[in-house]
Design an enzyme around this catalytic site. Structure first.
Site, PDB file in Angstrom:
ATOM      1  N   ALA A  65       0.894  -1.075   0.191  1.00 60.78           N
ATOM      2  CA  ALA A  65      -0.105  -0.090  -0.008  1.00 60.78           C
ATOM      3  C   ALA A  65       0.742   1.308   0.094  1.00 60.78           C
ATOM      4  O   ALA A  65       2.090   1.155   0.486  1.00 60.78           O
ATOM      5  CB  ALA A  65      -1.045   0.001   1.177  1.00 60.78           C
ATOM      6  N   GLY A 108       0.561  -4.882   1.070  1.00 59.40           N
ATOM      7  CA  GLY A 108      -0.516  -4.993   0.043  1.00 59.40           C
ATOM      8  C   GLY A 108      -0.429  -5.340  -1.136  1.00 59.40           C
ATOM      9  O   GLY A 108      -1.178  -6.143  -1.766  1.00 59.40           O
ATOM     10  N   GLU A 111      -0.697  -9.047  -0.504  1.00 62.53           N
ATOM     11  CA  GLU A 111      -1.896  -9.234  -0.236  1.00 62.53           C
ATOM     12  C   GLU A 111      -2.768  -9.525  -1.549  1.00 62.53           C
ATOM     13  O   GLU A 111      -3.954 -10.282  -1.630  1.00 62.53           O
ATOM     14  CB  GLU A 111      -2.465  -8.479   0.717  1.00 62.53           C
ATOM     15  CG  GLU A 111      -1.826  -8.461   2.209  1.00 62.53           C
ATOM     16  CD  GLU A 111      -2.361  -7.433   3.069  1.00 62.53           C
ATOM     17  OE1 GLU A 111      -1.880  -6.440   2.741  1.00 62.53           O
ATOM     18  OE2 GLU A 111      -2.791  -7.868   4.157  1.00 62.53           O
ATOM     19  N   GLU A 131       5.004  -4.850   7.071  1.00 64.20           N
ATOM     20  CA  GLU A 131       4.459  -3.937   7.901  1.00 64.20           C
ATOM     21  C   GLU A 131       4.867  -3.594   9.315  1.00 64.20           C
ATOM     22  O   GLU A 131       4.978  -2.587   9.607  1.00 64.20           O
ATOM     23  CB  GLU A 131       2.695  -4.232   8.021  1.00 64.20           C
ATOM     24  CG  GLU A 131       2.059  -3.927   6.449  1.00 64.20           C
ATOM     25  CD  GLU A 131       2.045  -5.321   5.610  1.00 64.20           C
ATOM     26  OE1 GLU A 131       2.954  -6.505   5.894  1.00 64.20           O
ATOM     27  OE2 GLU A 131       1.182  -5.494   4.798  1.00 64.20           O
TER      28      GLU A 131
HETATM   29  N1  CAA Z   1       4.672   3.221  -0.597  1.00 67.11           N
HETATM   30  C1  CAA Z   1       5.020   4.384  -1.056  1.00 67.11           C
HETATM   31  N2  CAA Z   1       6.380   4.577  -1.834  1.00 67.11           N
HETATM   32  C2  CAA Z   1       7.008   3.544  -1.916  1.00 67.11           C
HETATM   33  C3  CAA Z   1       6.636   2.183  -1.578  1.00 67.11           C
HETATM   34  C4  CAA Z   1       5.275   2.214  -0.648  1.00 67.11           C
HETATM   35  N3  CAA Z   1       4.988   0.931  -0.270  1.00 67.11           N
HETATM   36  N4  CAA Z   1       7.669   1.346  -1.635  1.00 67.11           N
HETATM   37  C5  CAA Z   1       8.665   1.740  -2.331  1.00 67.11           C
HETATM   38  N5  CAA Z   1       8.186   3.268  -2.444  1.00 67.11           N
HETATM   39  C6  CAA Z   1       9.105   4.219  -3.292  1.00 67.11           C
HETATM   40  C7  CAA Z   1      10.160   4.967  -2.253  1.00 67.11           C
HETATM   41  O1  CAA Z   1       9.955   5.959  -1.294  1.00 67.11           O
HETATM   42  C8  CAA Z   1      11.043   5.448  -3.451  1.00 67.11           C
HETATM   43  O2  CAA Z   1      10.521   6.614  -3.734  1.00 67.11           O
HETATM   44  P1  CAA Z   1      11.554   7.879  -3.841  1.00 67.11           P
HETATM   45  O3  CAA Z   1      12.370   7.606  -4.855  1.00 67.11           O
HETATM   46  O4  CAA Z   1      10.566   9.072  -4.174  1.00 67.11           O
HETATM   47  O5  CAA Z   1      12.236   8.046  -2.551  1.00 67.11           O
HETATM   48  C9  CAA Z   1      10.924   4.566  -4.630  1.00 67.11           C
HETATM   49  O6  CAA Z   1       9.580   3.910  -4.454  1.00 67.11           O
HETATM   50  C10 CAA Z   1      11.872   3.471  -4.806  1.00 67.11           C
HETATM   51  O7  CAA Z   1      12.067   2.883  -3.554  1.00 67.11           O
HETATM   52  P2  CAA Z   1      13.416   2.659  -2.936  1.00 67.11           P
HETATM   53  O8  CAA Z   1      14.238   3.680  -3.230  1.00 67.11           O
HETATM   54  O9  CAA Z   1      13.040   2.373  -1.405  1.00 67.11           O
HETATM   55  O10 CAA Z   1      13.834   1.184  -3.545  1.00 67.11           O
HETATM   56  P3  CAA Z   1      14.797   0.092  -3.075  1.00 67.11           P
HETATM   57  O11 CAA Z   1      15.211  -0.757  -4.003  1.00 67.11           O
HETATM   58  O12 CAA Z   1      15.870   0.692  -2.231  1.00 67.11           O
HETATM   59  O13 CAA Z   1      14.242  -0.662  -1.897  1.00 67.11           O
HETATM   60  C11 CAA Z   1      12.051  -1.832  -0.833  1.00 67.11           C
HETATM   61  C12 CAA Z   1      12.889  -1.560  -2.319  1.00 67.11           C
HETATM   62  C13 CAA Z   1      12.849  -2.629  -0.108  1.00 67.11           C
HETATM   63  C14 CAA Z   1      10.885  -2.630  -1.739  1.00 67.11           C
HETATM   64  C15 CAA Z   1      11.780  -0.503  -0.403  1.00 67.11           C
HETATM   65  O14 CAA Z   1      11.009   0.355  -1.198  1.00 67.11           O
HETATM   66  C16 CAA Z   1      10.519  -0.810   0.852  1.00 67.11           C
HETATM   67  O15 CAA Z   1      10.885  -1.213   1.957  1.00 67.11           O
HETATM   68  N6  CAA Z   1       9.429  -0.385   0.605  1.00 67.11           N
HETATM   69  C17 CAA Z   1       8.239  -0.482   1.395  1.00 67.11           C
HETATM   70  C18 CAA Z   1       7.701  -1.868   1.560  1.00 67.11           C
HETATM   71  C19 CAA Z   1       6.476  -1.721   2.622  1.00 67.11           C
HETATM   72  O16 CAA Z   1       6.675  -1.474   3.807  1.00 67.11           O
HETATM   73  N7  CAA Z   1       5.428  -2.289   2.133  1.00 67.11           N
HETATM   74  C20 CAA Z   1       4.359  -2.300   3.100  1.00 67.11           C
HETATM   75  C21 CAA Z   1       3.441  -1.083   2.874  1.00 67.11           C
HETATM   76  S1  CAA Z   1       2.066  -0.979   4.251  1.00 67.11           S
HETATM   77  C22 CAA Z   1       0.806  -1.971   3.475  1.00 67.11           C
HETATM   78  O17 CAA Z   1       0.929  -2.477   2.519  1.00 67.11           O
HETATM   79  C23 CAA Z   1      -0.517  -2.131   4.435  1.00 67.11           C
HETATM   80  C24 CAA Z   1      -1.341  -3.110   3.971  1.00 67.11           C
HETATM   81  O18 CAA Z   1      -1.243  -4.293   4.505  1.00 67.11           O
HETATM   82  C25 CAA Z   1      -2.398  -2.727   3.098  1.00 67.11           C
END
Ligand code: CAA
Length: 257
Positions: A65, A108, A111, A131
């Protein structure tokens, strides 16, 4: 229909939907979820379409998400907006939906893939529920479907300790149907979908429904509990800290409040 955050194509009797936010690793924001639900329903209503493939790109199916969209929300905001309710529209699609997954398939995004009827993965796919790093839990069925798919032991590690799962491991656990080289996973998924789409439509529909009933009966209570807990966690300081830390690209400092 023109979309801004997804793309659609038709391949014979298969509707292909591609999530198209590559710069945000296909994070599922409100626009993606609305367009995705509409495209799924449109294909579902089209008699020339017998199956749907849902995909992202090679780097990410979807990294979850959209954290930036919800970071500042309170629990009351989350309950009022009921963002997860839109996912129920995906559950109601009648034709088979196959997720074609490459790269990150997290939160998400995972999911969403598990909410599809089958998963074809590329060798590079990484499945996870991170998460906990944000001070929350999965909110769109992850605790329920993951536990049923891979069992309690691995689900606990994935949800409580951010343990990721490789494509081969996902195949061994029965979470995915097939693993293919990255240059072939999408073609493979479309081919599988076309084979299914050529079969007797009503039998396919009832077969999908019956298997999902076996897998998902009593799921509704678990999903509702999970959704309430997910929304409740937006009343904690840890959720604010966890999501702010993600945006600021630093480790979170947890307080337990
Ligand atoms: N939401 C918003 N933006 C996101 C994102 C997310 N879930 N995942 C990645 N992005 C964005 C980053 O912020 C980044 O944007 P900027 O270039 O503007 O900084 C861009 O995508 C590229 O990401 P990274 O620079 O972080 O890429 P990376 O290769 O270094 O890392 C990754 C990849 C490990 C997937 C890392 O992006 C990450 O940890 N992302 C978040 C994953 C996460 O926590 N997901 C769960 C979300 S909560 C949820 O899903 C709740 C639910 O159950 C409904």
């Amino acid at each position: 229909m023109t979309y801004s955050a997804i793309k659609t194509e038709v391949h014979d009797r298969v509707g292909l939907i591609q999530i198209n936010r590559p710069k945000a690793l296909n994070a599922l924001n409100t626009t993606v979820m609305q367009e995705l639900s509409t495209a799924l329903e449109d294909f579902d209503a089209d008699p020339d379409i017998g199956a749907i493939v849902l995909t992202g790109d090679e780097r990410a199916f979807a990294a979850g998400a959209d954290i930036k969209e919800m970071a500042g929300a309170s629990a009351v905001d989350m309950i009022k907006a009921d963002r997860i309710a839109i996912w129920d529209r995906i559950r109601n699609i009648k034709v088979p939906v196959i997720a074609a997954v490459s790269g990150w398939c997290l939160g998400g995004g995972h999911e969403l893939a598990m909410g599809c009827d089958m998963i074809v993965a590329s060798e590079t796919a990484i499945f996870g529920q991170p998460e906990i790093n944000l001070g929350v839990i999965p909110g769109a069925g992850g605790t329920q479907r993951l536990t049923r798919a891979v069992g309690k032991a691995l689900a606990m590690e994935m949800v409580l300790n951010n343990r990721n799962m490789s494509a081969d491991e996902a195949l061994r656990y029965g979470l995915v149907n097939r693993v293919a080289p990255v240059e072939l996973y999408l073609e493979n998924a479309i081919q599988l979908a076309n084979e299914i789409a050529e079969r007797a439509p009503l039998a396919i529909r009832f077969g999908k429904e019956a298997i999902n009933n076996a897998f998902e009966s009593f799921l509704a209570d678990g999903i509702a509990d999970e959704r309430r807990s997910f929304y409740f966690l937006f009343s904690t300081e840890d959720q604010k800290e966890g999501m702010q830390a993600f945006e600021e690209k630093r480790p979170a400092e947890w307080k337990g409040i």
